[in-house]
Motif scaffolding. Sequence first.
Motif, PDB file in Angstrom:
ATOM      1  N   PHE A 179       0.843  -1.195   0.000  1.00  0.00           N
ATOM      2  CA  PHE A 179       0.000   0.000   0.000  1.00  0.00           C
ATOM      3  C   PHE A 179       0.882   1.250   0.000  1.00  0.00           C
ATOM      4  N   SER A 180       1.888   1.260   0.841  1.00  0.00           N
ATOM      5  CA  SER A 180       2.826   2.374   0.870  1.00  0.00           C
ATOM      6  C   SER A 180       4.119   1.913   1.544  1.00  0.00           C
ATOM      7  N   ILE A 181       5.226   2.571   1.161  1.00  0.00           N
ATOM      8  CA  ILE A 181       6.512   2.303   1.799  1.00  0.00           C
ATOM      9  C   ILE A 181       7.015   3.588   2.429  1.00  0.00           C
ATOM     10  N   ASN A 182       7.361   3.542   3.672  1.00  0.00           N
ATOM     11  CA  ASN A 182       7.901   4.710   4.353  1.00  0.00           C
ATOM     12  C   ASN A 182       9.415   4.743   4.171  1.00  0.00           C
ATOM     13  N   ASP A 183      10.158   4.230   5.118  1.00  0.00           N
ATOM     14  CA  ASP A 183      11.609   4.230   5.025  1.00  0.00           C
ATOM     15  C   ASP A 183      12.122   3.012   4.256  1.00  0.00           C
ATOM     16  N   MET A 184      13.185   3.234   3.487  1.00  0.00           N
ATOM     17  CA  MET A 184      13.930   2.152   2.857  1.00  0.00           C
ATOM     18  C   MET A 184      15.396   2.360   3.197  1.00  0.00           C
ATOM     19  N   LYS A 231      30.973  -9.021  13.234  1.00  0.00           N
ATOM     20  CA  LYS A 231      30.472  -7.716  13.670  1.00  0.00           C
ATOM     21  C   LYS A 231      28.950  -7.692  13.628  1.00  0.00           C
ATOM     22  N   GLN A 232      28.381  -6.715  14.316  1.00  0.00           N
ATOM     23  CA  GLN A 232      26.932  -6.555  14.307  1.00  0.00           C
ATOM     24  C   GLN A 232      26.475  -5.868  13.028  1.00  0.00           C
ATOM     25  N   ARG A 233      25.239  -6.109  12.687  1.00  0.00           N
ATOM     26  CA  ARG A 233      24.651  -5.418  11.538  1.00  0.00           C
ATOM     27  C   ARG A 233      24.561  -3.928  11.855  1.00  0.00           C
ATOM     28  N   GLU A 234      24.917  -3.101  10.868  1.00  0.00           N
ATOM     29  CA  GLU A 234      24.907  -1.659  11.077  1.00  0.00           C
ATOM     30  C   GLU A 234      24.193  -0.966   9.930  1.00  0.00           C
ATOM     31  N   LEU A 235      23.622   0.184  10.245  1.00  0.00           N
ATOM     32  CA  LEU A 235      22.961   0.990   9.236  1.00  0.00           C
ATOM     33  C   LEU A 235      24.010   1.631   8.327  1.00  0.00           C
ATOM     34  N   VAL A 236      23.784   1.530   7.025  1.00  0.00           N
ATOM     35  CA  VAL A 236      24.646   2.187   6.052  1.00  0.00           C
ATOM     36  C   VAL A 236      23.995   3.481   5.573  1.00  0.00           C
ATOM     37  N   ALA A 237      22.744   3.377   5.131  1.00  0.00           N
ATOM     38  CA  ALA A 237      22.046   4.547   4.603  1.00  0.00           C
ATOM     39  C   ALA A 237      20.548   4.322   4.670  1.00  0.00           C
ATOM     40  N   LEU A 238      19.817   5.410   4.824  1.00  0.00           N
ATOM     41  CA  LEU A 238      18.368   5.356   4.960  1.00  0.00           C
ATOM     42  C   LEU A 238      17.760   6.467   4.116  1.00  0.00           C
ATOM     43  N   ILE A 239      16.606   6.200   3.510  1.00  0.00           N
ATOM     44  CA  ILE A 239      15.899   7.227   2.744  1.00  0.00           C
ATOM     45  C   ILE A 239      14.419   7.143   3.063  1.00  0.00           C
ATOM     46  N   THR A 240      13.818   8.290   3.326  1.00  0.00           N
ATOM     47  CA  THR A 240      12.400   8.328   3.649  1.00  0.00           C
ATOM     48  C   THR A 240      11.565   8.416   2.374  1.00  0.00           C
ATOM     49  N   SER A 241      10.259   8.375   2.543  1.00  0.00           N
ATOM     50  CA  SER A 241       9.361   8.412   1.393  1.00  0.00           C
ATOM     51  C   SER A 241       9.425   9.744   0.644  1.00  0.00           C
ATOM     52  N   VAL A 242       9.883  10.788   1.329  1.00  0.00           N
ATOM     53  CA  VAL A 242       9.975  12.090   0.663  1.00  0.00           C
ATOM     54  C   VAL A 242      11.403  12.415   0.263  1.00  0.00           C
ATOM     55  N   GLY A 243      12.311  11.452   0.424  1.00  0.00           N
ATOM     56  CA  GLY A 243      13.658  11.623  -0.087  1.00  0.00           C
ATOM     57  C   GLY A 243      14.700  12.120   0.899  1.00  0.00           C
ATOM     58  N   ILE A 258      22.299   6.924  -1.543  1.00  0.00           N
ATOM     59  CA  ILE A 258      21.068   6.128  -1.565  1.00  0.00           C
ATOM     60  C   ILE A 258      20.001   6.891  -2.335  1.00  0.00           C
ATOM     61  N   SER A 259      19.218   6.176  -3.106  1.00  0.00           N
ATOM     62  CA  SER A 259      18.115   6.781  -3.855  1.00  0.00           C
ATOM     63  C   SER A 259      16.998   5.749  -3.970  1.00  0.00           C
ATOM     64  N   ARG A 260      15.833   6.196  -4.416  1.00  0.00           N
ATOM     65  CA  ARG A 260      14.713   5.263  -4.560  1.00  0.00           C
ATOM     66  C   ARG A 260      13.829   5.679  -5.719  1.00  0.00           C
ATOM     67  N   ASP A 261      13.167   4.689  -6.271  1.00  0.00           N
ATOM     68  CA  ASP A 261      12.171   4.896  -7.317  1.00  0.00           C
ATOM     69  C   ASP A 261      10.841   4.449  -6.717  1.00  0.00           C
ATOM     70  N   ASN A 262      10.043   5.394  -6.283  1.00  0.00           N
ATOM     71  CA  ASN A 262       8.796   5.053  -5.595  1.00  0.00           C
ATOM     72  C   ASN A 262       7.817   4.335  -6.510  1.00  0.00           C
ATOM     73  N   ALA A 263       7.844   4.653  -7.779  1.00  0.00           N
ATOM     74  CA  ALA A 263       6.916   4.009  -8.713  1.00  0.00           C
ATOM     75  C   ALA A 263       7.218   2.522  -8.861  1.00  0.00           C
ATOM     76  N   LYS A 264       8.487   2.157  -8.661  1.00  0.00           N
ATOM     77  CA  LYS A 264       8.897   0.762  -8.807  1.00  0.00           C
ATOM     78  C   LYS A 264       9.216   0.107  -7.465  1.00  0.00           C
ATOM     79  N   ASN A 265       8.963   0.824  -6.370  1.00  0.00           N
ATOM     80  CA  ASN A 265       9.231   0.270  -5.030  1.00  0.00           C
ATOM     81  C   ASN A 265      10.648  -0.276  -4.926  1.00  0.00           C
ATOM     82  N   THR A 266      11.591   0.492  -5.435  1.00  0.00           N
ATOM     83  CA  THR A 266      12.979   0.054  -5.513  1.00  0.00           C
ATOM     84  C   THR A 266      13.892   1.070  -4.851  1.00  0.00           C
TER      85      THR A 266
END
Length: 122
Positions: free
Chosen positions: A28-33, A42-54, A68-76
């Motif tokens: 239905f919708s994706i917030n953070d990717m 080692k422990q898993r660590e955050l590399v990069a985060l992008i919100t729904s508004v970029g 980091i970038s995203r294509d909201n139309a393709k959920n990628t």
Amino acid sequence: VQLQASGGGLVQPGGSLRLSCAASGSIFSINDMGWYRQAPGKQRELVALITSVGSTNYADSVKGRFTISRDNAKNTVFLQMNSLVPEDTAVYYCNAVGVYSDGWARRTFNSWGQGTQVTVSS
């Protein structure tokens, strides 16, 4: 919701790689990717985060080198990695948080991709 990551591999120091991660399902919708990584021992660590508004957030160790970038139309979501160093060697995981449709209901999800190996070595 399933996430499928691709684009890992072996690269020499100073080289570049581009990771991709596509989400599929009754989204239905994706917030953070985001992208996370886990090196051996080692422990898993955050590399990069992008919100729904970029809006973006990066680990200090990758600022200025990764984008980091995203294509909201393709959920990628994508991770462009430049000037790679051996310390970037890890399994990279994508993550997405959002809402999916379950019949008439809306439910939240927090899904992970299967991981893709990035090895930086000469």
